[in-house]
Design an enzyme around this catalytic site. Structure first.
Site, short mmCIF file in Angstrom:
data_model
loop_
_atom_site.label_atom_id
_atom_site.label_comp_id
_atom_site.label_asym_id
_atom_site.label_seq_id
_atom_site.Cartn_x
_atom_site.Cartn_y
_atom_site.Cartn_z
N CYS A 15 -4.02 -8.97 8.52
CA CYS A 15 -4.48 -8.24 7.33
C CYS A 15 -4.29 -6.72 7.44
O CYS A 15 -4.59 -6.12 8.46
CB CYS A 15 -5.95 -8.55 7.09
SG CYS A 15 -6.60 -7.73 5.64
N LYS A 74 5.22 0.94 -2.99
CA LYS A 74 6.08 -0.18 -2.61
C LYS A 74 7.54 0.16 -2.90
O LYS A 74 7.87 0.58 -4.00
CB LYS A 74 5.67 -1.42 -3.42
CG LYS A 74 4.26 -1.87 -3.13
CD LYS A 74 3.90 -3.09 -3.93
CE LYS A 74 2.48 -3.54 -3.68
NZ LYS A 74 1.46 -2.58 -4.17
N ASP A 131 2.72 -4.45 7.26
CA ASP A 131 2.41 -3.02 7.42
C ASP A 131 2.11 -2.66 8.87
O ASP A 131 1.60 -3.48 9.63
CB ASP A 131 1.18 -2.66 6.57
CG ASP A 131 1.46 -2.76 5.08
OD1 ASP A 131 2.59 -2.42 4.67
OD2 ASP A 131 0.56 -3.17 4.33
N ARG A 169 -5.97 -4.66 5.61
CA ARG A 169 -7.24 -3.97 5.36
C ARG A 169 -8.26 -4.32 6.43
O ARG A 169 -9.46 -4.37 6.15
CB ARG A 169 -7.76 -4.34 3.97
CG ARG A 169 -6.80 -3.97 2.88
CD ARG A 169 -7.49 -3.40 1.64
NE ARG A 169 -6.48 -3.01 0.68
CZ ARG A 169 -6.05 -3.81 -0.30
NH1 ARG A 169 -6.57 -5.01 -0.46
NH2 ARG A 169 -5.12 -3.38 -1.12
N ARG A 214 -2.85 4.77 -7.31
CA ARG A 214 -1.62 5.30 -6.73
C ARG A 214 -0.50 5.38 -7.75
O ARG A 214 0.35 6.24 -7.69
CB ARG A 214 -1.20 4.39 -5.57
CG ARG A 214 0.02 4.90 -4.84
CD ARG A 214 0.61 3.85 -3.92
NE ARG A 214 -0.33 3.47 -2.88
CZ ARG A 214 -0.26 2.29 -2.24
NH1 ARG A 214 0.67 1.42 -2.55
NH2 ARG A 214 -1.11 1.99 -1.29
N TYR A 215 -0.45 4.42 -8.65
CA TYR A 215 0.59 4.38 -9.67
C TYR A 215 -0.01 4.82 -11.00
O TYR A 215 -1.21 4.66 -11.22
CB TYR A 215 1.14 2.96 -9.81
CG TYR A 215 1.79 2.43 -8.55
CD1 TYR A 215 3.01 2.93 -8.11
CD2 TYR A 215 1.16 1.45 -7.79
CE1 TYR A 215 3.60 2.44 -6.96
CE2 TYR A 215 1.75 0.95 -6.64
CZ TYR A 215 2.97 1.45 -6.22
OH TYR A 215 3.55 0.96 -5.09
N ASP A 256 5.80 -1.40 1.95
CA ASP A 256 4.80 -0.52 1.37
C ASP A 256 4.83 0.76 2.20
O ASP A 256 4.50 0.76 3.38
CB ASP A 256 3.42 -1.19 1.40
CG ASP A 256 2.58 -0.83 0.19
OD1 ASP A 256 2.82 0.26 -0.39
OD2 ASP A 256 1.69 -1.61 -0.18
N CYS A 298 -13.90 -11.97 3.08
CA CYS A 298 -12.89 -12.98 2.81
C CYS A 298 -13.40 -14.32 3.33
O CYS A 298 -14.23 -14.36 4.24
CB CYS A 298 -11.58 -12.64 3.52
SG CYS A 298 -10.82 -11.18 2.81
N ARG A 311 -1.75 1.64 -13.26
CA ARG A 311 -2.55 0.53 -12.74
C ARG A 311 -3.36 0.96 -11.52
O ARG A 311 -2.95 1.85 -10.78
CB ARG A 311 -1.67 -0.67 -12.38
CG ARG A 311 -0.52 -0.36 -11.43
CD ARG A 311 0.63 -1.36 -11.69
NE ARG A 311 1.68 -1.27 -10.69
CZ ARG A 311 2.65 -0.33 -10.72
NH1 ARG A 311 2.63 0.63 -11.64
NH2 ARG A 311 3.60 -0.33 -9.80
N CYS A 367 -7.49 -13.15 7.91
CA CYS A 367 -6.11 -13.34 8.37
C CYS A 367 -5.84 -12.31 9.45
O CYS A 367 -6.16 -11.13 9.28
CB CYS A 367 -5.14 -13.13 7.22
SG CYS A 367 -5.62 -14.03 5.74
C1 LIG Z 1 0.38 -3.07 -4.72
C2 LIG Z 1 -0.40 -2.10 -5.47
C3 LIG Z 1 -0.42 -2.12 -6.86
C4 LIG Z 1 0.34 -3.15 -7.66
O1 LIG Z 1 1.71 -2.93 -7.62
P1 LIG Z 1 2.71 -3.93 -8.37
O2 LIG Z 1 4.04 -3.48 -7.97
O3 LIG Z 1 2.42 -3.77 -9.84
O4 LIG Z 1 2.39 -5.30 -7.92
C5 LIG Z 1 -1.16 -1.17 -7.51
N1 LIG Z 1 -1.85 -0.22 -6.83
C6 LIG Z 1 -1.84 -0.17 -5.49
C7 LIG Z 1 -2.61 0.89 -4.81
C8 LIG Z 1 -1.12 -1.11 -4.76
O5 LIG Z 1 -1.13 -1.08 -3.43
S1 SF4 Z 2 -4.87 -10.78 4.02
FE1 SF4 Z 2 -6.80 -9.66 4.40
S2 SF4 Z 2 -7.72 -9.30 2.40
FE2 SF4 Z 2 -6.17 -10.93 2.17
S3 SF4 Z 2 -7.33 -12.85 2.43
FE3 SF4 Z 2 -6.48 -12.32 4.42
S4 SF4 Z 2 -8.12 -11.15 5.43
FE4 SF4 Z 2 -8.60 -11.20 3.25
#
Ligand SMILES: *Cc1c(COP(=O)(O)O)cnc(C)c1O
Ligand code: SF4
Length: 387
Positions: free
Chosen positions: A149, A354, A310, A151, A129-130, A347, A142, A133, A146
């Site tokens: 979560c 973010k 989220d 995801r 996305r960025y 986010d 996991c 990174r 949680c």
């Molecule tokens: C959160 C995230 C990152 C890392 O972002 P930072 O601001 O560097 O912590 C990188 N890629 C994706 C897709 C993310 O969701």
């Molecule tokens: S927030 Fe989601 S991905 Fe992170 S430890 Fe908990 S269940 Fe796993």
């Protein structure tokens, strides 16, 4: 500890076998491995397991079974033991791990994949996305699921277990895009993988010469401190550009076990940062957040982000208003040290990324300068040189 007796049915190991060692201290190594494997096996996994500890009515059980059909549950013995009063459904630890009937409610504006990670995934198990990174999603598993979560969708999909070939292909993509300098190994919890597999992945990542920094996102020190064992440390200490991000959400999660787990990682030379999620009824209170962040600072875990929860389907009951987040930050900035203040981020939906949000300290601007406000709410004019 009473909770640590075997309460669940025996499940497969997370992703593999117990590690072997040819050396004389094999027994010791296996013993220390069994600690987390045993803790994993003894995790609470069903409504029946829960009902041994919590007084659940028949109606509660029916509701929870309904939730369990849609979402996994797994609670580690360590995390479950942090619940203070099993009768208190509002206990902040319990809320994060015990399913709630609220999870099957669907509200307007909620999404299954709020961050559109699927759309920004050029190859399987990689989110780009960025510019500089990427996220490498190495597992969907996991130690604990949680309830808040983001995801949740991954808990069931095929993506949950990428093969080494998938990971190799993702890393070829990293290599082919030289602007990528940081790889964030995430999931699921990467530490559920067997140590050798993690070592293999880390060594493949650092082999790409454009990768300057590697980050692992894990909640293990909080939910499964046993996982940070000597074997793991032996592997992690080999990598000198490694950072770890954890997720502490409540002061009670900072206890001798999680502190020891963080300490072991730190002795491997790894800096640890924390990403909390702002959760209604768990930590959406300035005093709780300040206590959490101070405790983290005291163990050299740097509060990094405080996430707005989220709009993922199944977590509506955890969400607070954005105003609440701003108010918490307002009560922190200036009142406590800057090193224990996280950046509050939303986010953005659809992969907007973010967005940092802060109380407003810049009241107005004019050609001569700015009007500023301090933490005591005093405003003053600050002359600004031109240009
Ligand atoms: C959160 C995230 C990152 C890392 O972002 P930072 O601001 O560097 O912590 C990188 N890629 C994706 C897709 C993310 O969701
Ligand atoms: S927030 Fe989601 S991905 Fe992170 S430890 Fe908990 S269940 Fe796993």
């Amino acid at each position: 500890m009473e909770n640590k007796k075997n309460v669940g049915s025996v499940d497969e190991e997370p992703g593999g076998s117990i590690e072997e060692s040819g050396s004389d201290n094999a027994v010791l190594v296996i013993t220390s491995c069994q600690n987390w494997h045993t803790a994993y096996k003894n995790s609470l996994r069903s409504v029946e397991d829960l009902s041994r500890y919590l007084s659940l009515s028949e109606e509660d059980k029916t509701n929870l079974r309904q939730v369990a059909k849609t979402y996994h549950m797994r609670i580690t013995p360590h995390y479950f033991s942090l619940i203070k009063d099993y009768a208190d459904t509002k206990d902040p630890i319990r809320m994060q791990c015990v399913p709630s009937p609220e999870e099957i409610r669907q509200e307007e504006h909620e999404r299954i994949d709020p961050l559109s990670e699927e759309k920004t995934s050029p190859v399987p198990c990689l989110v780009h996305r960025y510019p500089d990174r990427v996220l490498l999603l190495v597992t969907g598993k996991c130690f604990m699921y949680c309830r808040h979560c983001t995801r949740k969708r991954l808990w069931h999909t095929k993506l949950a277990e990428p093969t080494l070939k998938d990971i190799d292909l993702a890393l070829t993509y990293v290599q082919d895009n030289p602007q990528i300098r940081e790889v964030i190994i995430s999931g699921g919890d990467p530490l559920t993988l067997p140590t050798e597999r993690l070592d293999y992945i880390l060594s493949s990542v650092v082999r790409r010469t454009n990768v300057e920094v590697v980050r692992i996102g894990t909640r293990s020190p909080v939910v499964m401190p046993e996982r940070i064992d000597d074997n793991l440390c032996k592997v992690l200490e080999k990598y000198h550009n490694l950072w770890v991000n954890v997720q502490f959400n409540h002061p009670r999660e900072v206890n001798p076990d999680s502190i020891a787990a963080c300490g072991k990682l730190q002795r491997c030379g790894i800096p640890i940062s924390n990403q909390s999620v702002l959760l209604r009824g768990v930590n959406d209170d300035p005093q709780v957040m300040i206590e959490l962040c101070r405790k983290l600072q005291a163990i050299r875990v740097r509060p990094y982000y405080m996430y707005q929860c989220d709009p993922v389907v199944g977590a509506w009951h955890f969400r607070t208003s954005v105003w609440r987040g701003i108010e918490i930050l307002e009560k922190m900035r200036g009142h406590t040290g800057g090193l224990c203040i996280p950046t509050y981020v939303v986010d953005g939906i659809d992969g907007k990324g973010k967005i940092p949000i802060s109380p407003n300290y810049l009241v107005s601007m004019s050609p001569d300068g700015v009007t500023l406000r301090n933490y005591k709410n005093e405003t003053f004019f600050y002359y600004s040189p031109k240009g």
